[in-house]
Design an enzyme around this catalytic site. Structure first.
Site, mmCIF file in Angstrom:
data_model
loop_
_atom_site.group_PDB
_atom_site.id
_atom_site.type_symbol
_atom_site.label_atom_id
_atom_site.label_comp_id
_atom_site.label_asym_id
_atom_site.label_seq_id
_atom_site.Cartn_x
_atom_site.Cartn_y
_atom_site.Cartn_z
ATOM 1 N N PRO A 88 -51.374 24.140 5.106
ATOM 2 C CA PRO A 88 -51.181 25.025 3.849
ATOM 3 C C PRO A 88 -52.247 25.495 3.330
ATOM 4 C CG PRO A 88 -50.723 22.809 3.154
ATOM 5 C CD PRO A 88 -50.645 22.943 4.639
ATOM 6 N N ASN A 89 -52.278 27.031 3.053
ATOM 7 C CA ASN A 89 -53.273 27.681 2.317
ATOM 8 C C ASN A 89 -54.358 28.427 3.412
ATOM 9 O OD1 ASN A 89 -52.048 27.537 -0.216
ATOM 10 N ND2 ASN A 89 -52.788 25.392 -0.128
ATOM 11 N N ARG A 97 -66.232 16.256 -2.838
ATOM 12 C CA ARG A 97 -65.651 17.077 -3.622
ATOM 13 C C ARG A 97 -64.677 16.059 -4.469
ATOM 14 N NH1 ARG A 97 -62.338 21.460 -0.405
ATOM 15 N NH2 ARG A 97 -61.872 22.073 -2.697
ATOM 16 N N ARG A 123 -59.728 33.028 0.190
ATOM 17 C CA ARG A 123 -59.545 31.981 -0.948
ATOM 18 C C ARG A 123 -60.824 31.368 -0.849
ATOM 19 N NH1 ARG A 123 -57.588 26.307 1.891
ATOM 20 N NH2 ARG A 123 -57.175 25.217 -0.150
ATOM 21 N N ASN A 172 -56.255 20.837 11.163
ATOM 22 C CA ASN A 172 -56.561 20.758 9.575
ATOM 23 C C ASN A 172 -55.374 20.871 8.964
ATOM 24 O OD1 ASN A 172 -57.519 21.136 7.100
ATOM 25 N ND2 ASN A 172 -59.252 22.898 7.850
ATOM 26 N N ALA A 203 -54.208 20.547 2.339
ATOM 27 C CA ALA A 203 -53.778 19.182 1.224
ATOM 28 C C ALA A 203 -52.862 18.344 1.915
ATOM 29 C CB ALA A 203 -53.414 19.990 0.017
ATOM 30 N N SER A 246 -64.701 22.090 4.622
ATOM 31 C CA SER A 246 -65.588 21.557 3.602
ATOM 32 C C SER A 246 -65.791 20.216 3.955
ATOM 33 C CB SER A 246 -64.970 21.861 2.370
ATOM 34 O OG SER A 246 -63.819 20.978 2.189
ATOM 35 N N GLU A 299 -58.816 15.731 13.815
ATOM 36 C CA GLU A 299 -59.074 16.043 12.391
ATOM 37 C C GLU A 299 -60.243 16.736 11.982
ATOM 38 O OE1 GLU A 299 -58.079 12.879 9.604
ATOM 39 O OE2 GLU A 299 -58.606 13.855 7.651
ATOM 40 N N TYR A 316 -64.800 27.936 1.441
ATOM 41 C CA TYR A 316 -64.439 28.094 2.715
ATOM 42 C C TYR A 316 -64.964 29.226 3.551
ATOM 43 C CZ TYR A 316 -60.956 24.592 0.894
ATOM 44 O OH TYR A 316 -60.559 23.850 0.283
ATOM 45 N N HIS A 330 -61.813 19.323 8.785
ATOM 46 C CA HIS A 330 -61.879 19.817 7.406
ATOM 47 C C HIS A 330 -63.082 21.061 7.388
ATOM 48 C CE1 HIS A 330 -58.653 17.489 6.049
ATOM 49 N NE2 HIS A 330 -59.355 16.397 6.654
HETATM 50 C C1 DQA Z 1 -59.594 21.292 3.740
HETATM 51 C C2 DQA Z 1 -59.751 20.257 2.540
HETATM 52 C C3 DQA Z 1 -58.423 19.978 1.856
HETATM 53 O O1 DQA Z 1 -58.918 19.050 0.787
HETATM 54 C C4 DQA Z 1 -57.723 21.117 1.280
HETATM 55 O O2 DQA Z 1 -56.655 20.942 0.488
HETATM 56 C C5 DQA Z 1 -57.700 22.277 2.377
HETATM 57 C C6 DQA Z 1 -58.744 22.578 3.219
HETATM 58 C C7 DQA Z 1 -60.610 21.921 4.332
HETATM 59 O O3 DQA Z 1 -60.566 22.315 5.527
HETATM 60 O O4 DQA Z 1 -61.811 21.623 3.853
HETATM 61 O O5 DQA Z 1 -56.946 23.128 1.996
HETATM 62 O O6 DQA Z 1 -58.564 20.819 4.688
#
Ligand code: DQA
Length: 139
Positions: free
Chosen positions: A10-11, A105, A18, A72, A75, A100, A96, A23, A98
């Site tokens: 998501p997102n 965080r 964003r 990835n 959330a 960030s 996995e 990011y 990420h």
């Molecule tokens: C994320 C980190 C997650 O906490 C966040 O909800 C994301 C992006 C990252 O790639 O840093 O949507 O997965």
């Protein structure tokens, strides 16, 4: 030819737009084209969904035939026992990623339901984390 799926949750369709301070300003589509040309000897595919069920369906679809999944889950990483179970249920190794550094965080980002079922974790290297994950599948 090795088959590798990049699976974004998501997102992550909003990358480049964003929260650019966290990011970056590159869209994933543009970054993915760079990866495709760099790794033209791989069968590299990309899927993004904002829906937990679609992410699980994709894991089931490729998880018995592909050589690797780079995930990835956004959330859902911090909430989804269902995605953790999907990873546990397949044969394909999952890395996995990420973008960030989630450990730098909010505290709720510091727990992943998925990590335990993954081959490895790459965190905090920006989009380059996806390339590092590909490299690990080439070894
Ligand atoms: C994320 C980190 C997650 O906490 C966040 O909800 C994301 C992006 C990252 O790639 O840093 O949507 O997965």
């Amino acid at each position: 030819m090795k088959q590798i799926l990049i699976l974004n949750g998501p997102n992550l369709n909003l990358l480049g737009v964003r929260e650019q301070g966290i990011y970056g300003n590159q869209s994933f589509e543009s970054y993915f084209q760079e990866l495709k040309s760099r790794y033209d000897s791989l069968d590299l595919t990309y899927f993004q969904s904002n829906s937990e069920g679609q992410i699980i369906d994709k894991i089931h679809e490729v998880g018995f035939s592909y050589d690797g999944i780079i995930l990835n889950a956004g959330a859902y990483t911090h909430t989804s026992i269902a995605i953790a179970d999907a990873i546990a249920g397949i044969n394909t190794a999952v890395i996995e990623v990420h973008i960030s550094n989630v450990h730098n965080r909010e505290s709720f980002r510091q727990h992943s339901y998925l990590s335990k079922n993954c081959k490895g974790i790459i965190v905090g290297f920006g989009l380059d984390g996806y390339r590092l994950a590909i490299e690990s599948f080439l070894k």
